[in-house]
Design an enzyme around this catalytic site. Structure first.
Site, PDB file in Angstrom:
ATOM      1  N   SER A 139      -0.455  46.721 -20.745  1.00 50.21           N
ATOM      2  CA  SER A 139      -0.620  48.039 -20.106  1.00 50.21           C
ATOM      3  C   SER A 139      -0.307  49.103 -21.139  1.00 50.21           C
ATOM      4  O   SER A 139       0.399  48.836 -22.125  1.00 50.21           O
ATOM      5  CB  SER A 139       0.356  48.148 -18.928  1.00 50.21           C
ATOM      6  OG  SER A 139       0.342  49.452 -18.387  1.00 50.21           O
ATOM      7  N   TYR A 153       8.970  48.651 -15.142  1.00 57.70           N
ATOM      8  CA  TYR A 153       7.689  47.961 -15.417  1.00 57.70           C
ATOM      9  C   TYR A 153       7.406  47.996 -16.915  1.00 57.70           C
ATOM     10  O   TYR A 153       6.995  46.985 -17.506  1.00 57.70           O
ATOM     11  CB  TYR A 153       6.611  48.679 -14.615  1.00 57.70           C
ATOM     12  CG  TYR A 153       5.172  48.247 -14.801  1.00 57.70           C
ATOM     13  CD1 TYR A 153       4.716  47.018 -14.345  1.00 57.70           C
ATOM     14  CD2 TYR A 153       4.242  49.111 -15.385  1.00 57.70           C
ATOM     15  CE1 TYR A 153       3.379  46.652 -14.470  1.00 57.70           C
ATOM     16  CE2 TYR A 153       2.904  48.760 -15.509  1.00 57.70           C
ATOM     17  CZ  TYR A 153       2.475  47.526 -15.060  1.00 57.70           C
ATOM     18  OH  TYR A 153       1.155  47.174 -15.179  1.00 57.70           O
TER      19      TYR A 153
HETATM   20  N1  NAP Z   1      -4.468  48.724 -12.266  1.00 59.72           N
HETATM   21  C1  NAP Z   1      -3.899  49.357 -13.284  1.00 59.72           C
HETATM   22  O1  NAP Z   1      -3.872  50.597 -13.323  1.00 59.72           O
HETATM   23  C2  NAP Z   1      -3.324  48.575 -14.420  1.00 59.72           C
HETATM   24  C3  NAP Z   1      -3.024  49.272 -15.580  1.00 59.72           C
HETATM   25  C4  NAP Z   1      -2.476  48.593 -16.649  1.00 59.72           C
HETATM   26  C5  NAP Z   1      -2.253  47.236 -16.582  1.00 59.72           C
HETATM   27  N2  NAP Z   1      -2.552  46.569 -15.432  1.00 59.72           N
HETATM   28  C6  NAP Z   1      -2.271  45.130 -15.407  1.00 59.72           C
HETATM   29  O2  NAP Z   1      -3.474  44.436 -15.171  1.00 59.72           O
HETATM   30  C7  NAP Z   1      -3.205  43.210 -14.485  1.00 59.72           C
HETATM   31  C8  NAP Z   1      -4.057  43.134 -13.222  1.00 59.72           C
HETATM   32  O3  NAP Z   1      -3.720  44.247 -12.417  1.00 59.72           O
HETATM   33  P1  NAP Z   1      -4.590  44.744 -11.183  1.00 59.72           P
HETATM   34  O4  NAP Z   1      -4.719  46.210 -11.344  1.00 59.72           O
HETATM   35  O5  NAP Z   1      -5.782  43.926 -11.004  1.00 59.72           O
HETATM   36  O6  NAP Z   1      -3.501  44.466 -10.035  1.00 59.72           O
HETATM   37  P2  NAP Z   1      -3.676  44.154  -8.482  1.00 59.72           P
HETATM   38  O7  NAP Z   1      -4.870  44.843  -7.968  1.00 59.72           O
HETATM   39  O8  NAP Z   1      -2.342  44.475  -7.891  1.00 59.72           O
HETATM   40  O9  NAP Z   1      -3.913  42.577  -8.484  1.00 59.72           O
HETATM   41  C9  NAP Z   1      -2.885  41.769  -8.965  1.00 59.72           C
HETATM   42  C10 NAP Z   1      -3.407  40.385  -9.166  1.00 59.72           C
HETATM   43  O10 NAP Z   1      -2.334  39.599  -9.688  1.00 59.72           O
HETATM   44  C11 NAP Z   1      -2.108  38.533  -8.779  1.00 59.72           C
HETATM   45  N3  NAP Z   1      -0.716  38.160  -8.724  1.00 59.72           N
HETATM   46  C12 NAP Z   1       0.361  38.951  -8.500  1.00 59.72           C
HETATM   47  N4  NAP Z   1       1.482  38.217  -8.499  1.00 59.72           N
HETATM   48  C13 NAP Z   1       1.099  36.932  -8.713  1.00 59.72           C
HETATM   49  C14 NAP Z   1       1.781  35.703  -8.802  1.00 59.72           C
HETATM   50  N5  NAP Z   1       3.111  35.616  -8.648  1.00 59.72           N
HETATM   51  N6  NAP Z   1       1.070  34.584  -9.051  1.00 59.72           N
HETATM   52  C15 NAP Z   1      -0.268  34.634  -9.185  1.00 59.72           C
HETATM   53  N7  NAP Z   1      -0.985  35.757  -9.081  1.00 59.72           N
HETATM   54  C16 NAP Z   1      -0.300  36.896  -8.846  1.00 59.72           C
HETATM   55  C17 NAP Z   1      -2.589  39.037  -7.421  1.00 59.72           C
HETATM   56  O11 NAP Z   1      -2.813  37.949  -6.567  1.00 59.72           O
HETATM   57  P3  NAP Z   1      -2.666  38.049  -4.947  1.00 59.72           P
HETATM   58  O12 NAP Z   1      -4.022  38.475  -4.446  1.00 59.72           O
HETATM   59  O13 NAP Z   1      -2.270  36.688  -4.534  1.00 59.72           O
HETATM   60  O14 NAP Z   1      -1.607  39.081  -4.656  1.00 59.72           O
HETATM   61  C18 NAP Z   1      -3.853  39.756  -7.864  1.00 59.72           C
HETATM   62  O15 NAP Z   1      -4.891  38.845  -8.112  1.00 59.72           O
HETATM   63  C19 NAP Z   1      -1.705  43.222 -14.208  1.00 59.72           C
HETATM   64  O16 NAP Z   1      -1.056  42.465 -15.199  1.00 59.72           O
HETATM   65  C20 NAP Z   1      -1.331  44.680 -14.318  1.00 59.72           C
HETATM   66  O17 NAP Z   1       0.020  44.861 -14.636  1.00 59.72           O
HETATM   67  C21 NAP Z   1      -3.079  47.202 -14.348  1.00 59.72           C
END
Ligand code: NAP
Length: 237
Positions: A139, A153
């Site tokens: 991130s 975070y």
């Molecule tokens: N969105 C942003 O603005 C942003 C920015 C920077 C970095 N990121 C990073 O990008 C990655 C994906 O984020 P996203 O935006 O797609 O988040 P999201 O919409 O909250 O989705 C999170 C994903 O991670 C899975 N997950 C969470 N905890 C888990 C666990 N214990 N075991 C297995 N799977 C788990 C969730 O599965 P479930 O469906 O089972 O909950 C879901 O598939 C993350 O690492 C996040 O920190 C996101």
């Protein structure tokens, strides 16, 4: 491009957290490019776009472990592993002062410890291809601390960036290239819970998936240690 630097006809990627958001978008993008996928999900379900012949589903909770078993199952199904995308992530919006150890432990478990175990479990199969790829979804919060409630975070995402560097260092001689992908707001559930900004003003998950595809496709002589991408102007990113 050397013989080992040529992409294999059958390419296999493991993606954690592929149920929704960025992980699902990466799966869709790689599937469209012909990749065989092993999708790690807490509740395994075949995505609508996925070809069952080319898709392996693994019940995977990053907080609980099981990476060795996942890698073994993917190898049994497809015989090789070309890339892993450590995407599953957890964001608890507490300041470093108000948070308890349990909050930090929960995020470290999913954002740092699980990606390290996955890379460790897949290291030899990745090396065996001569051009293994590791993407750690870190991130911009792994590059700077932008607000009080992102501090905790950020601690875990700084560690995730360090993890990608550590993998790059120990895998480089064996053709493994690791990248910390560092986005700002991406239009997913996670960002929607954190900001009321218009989704059209955020980086899209599909666009981020395109970036991951590009990074995975680069040759061994084009190592990208970190890739920062932002939807807004900040001082350094
Ligand atoms: N969105 C942003 O603005 C942003 C920015 C920077 C970095 N990121 C990073 O990008 C990655 C994906 O984020 P996203 O935006 O797609 O988040 P999201 O919409 O909250 O989705 C999170 C994903 O991670 C899975 N997950 C969470 N905890 C888990 C666990 N214990 N075991 C297995 N799977 C788990 C969730 O599965 P479930 O469906 O089972 O909950 C879901 O598939 C993350 O690492 C996040 O920190 C996101």
């Amino acid at each position: 491009m050397s013989a080992t630097d040529t992409p294999a006809p059958r390419r296999v990627a493991l993606i954690s957290g592929a149920s929704r958001g960025i992980g699902l978008a990466i799966a869709e993008r790689l599937a469209a490019e012909g990749w065989h996928l092993s999708l790690g999900m807490r509740e395994p379900a075949l995505p609508t776009f996925a070809d069952p012949e080319r898709t392996h589903l693994q019940r995977y909770d990053a907080a609980a472990g099981g990476e060795v078993e996942w890698v073994a199952a993917a190898l049994e199904r497809f015989g090789r592993i070309d890339a892993i995308v450590a995407n599953a992530g957890l964001m608890i919006p507490k300041t470093v002062i108000e948070a308890e150890d349990e909050d930090l432990d929960a995020m470290l478990a999913v954002n740092v410890k699980a990606p390290r175990r996955l890379a460790k479990a897949a290291f030899e199969p990745l090396a065996a291809t001569g051009r293994g790829r590791v993407i750690v979804l870190a991130s911009l919060s792994g590059k700077r601390v932008k607000s009080p409630t992102s501090g905790l975070y950020s601690m875990t995402k700084f560690a995730a960036v360090a993890l990608a560097h550590g993998i790059r260092q120990c895998g480089f001689d064996r053709g493994i290239r690791a990248t910390a992908v560092c986005p700002g707001f991406v239009g997913t559930d996670m960002a929607r819970a954190l900001t009321d900004r218009d989704e059209a003003a955020m980086t899209s998950a599909a666009e981020l998936a395109g970036i991951v595809s590009m990074l995975i496709g680069l040759s061994n002589t084009a190592s990208v240690a970190e890739f920062a991408v932002n939807c807004q102007l900040e001082e350094s990113f």
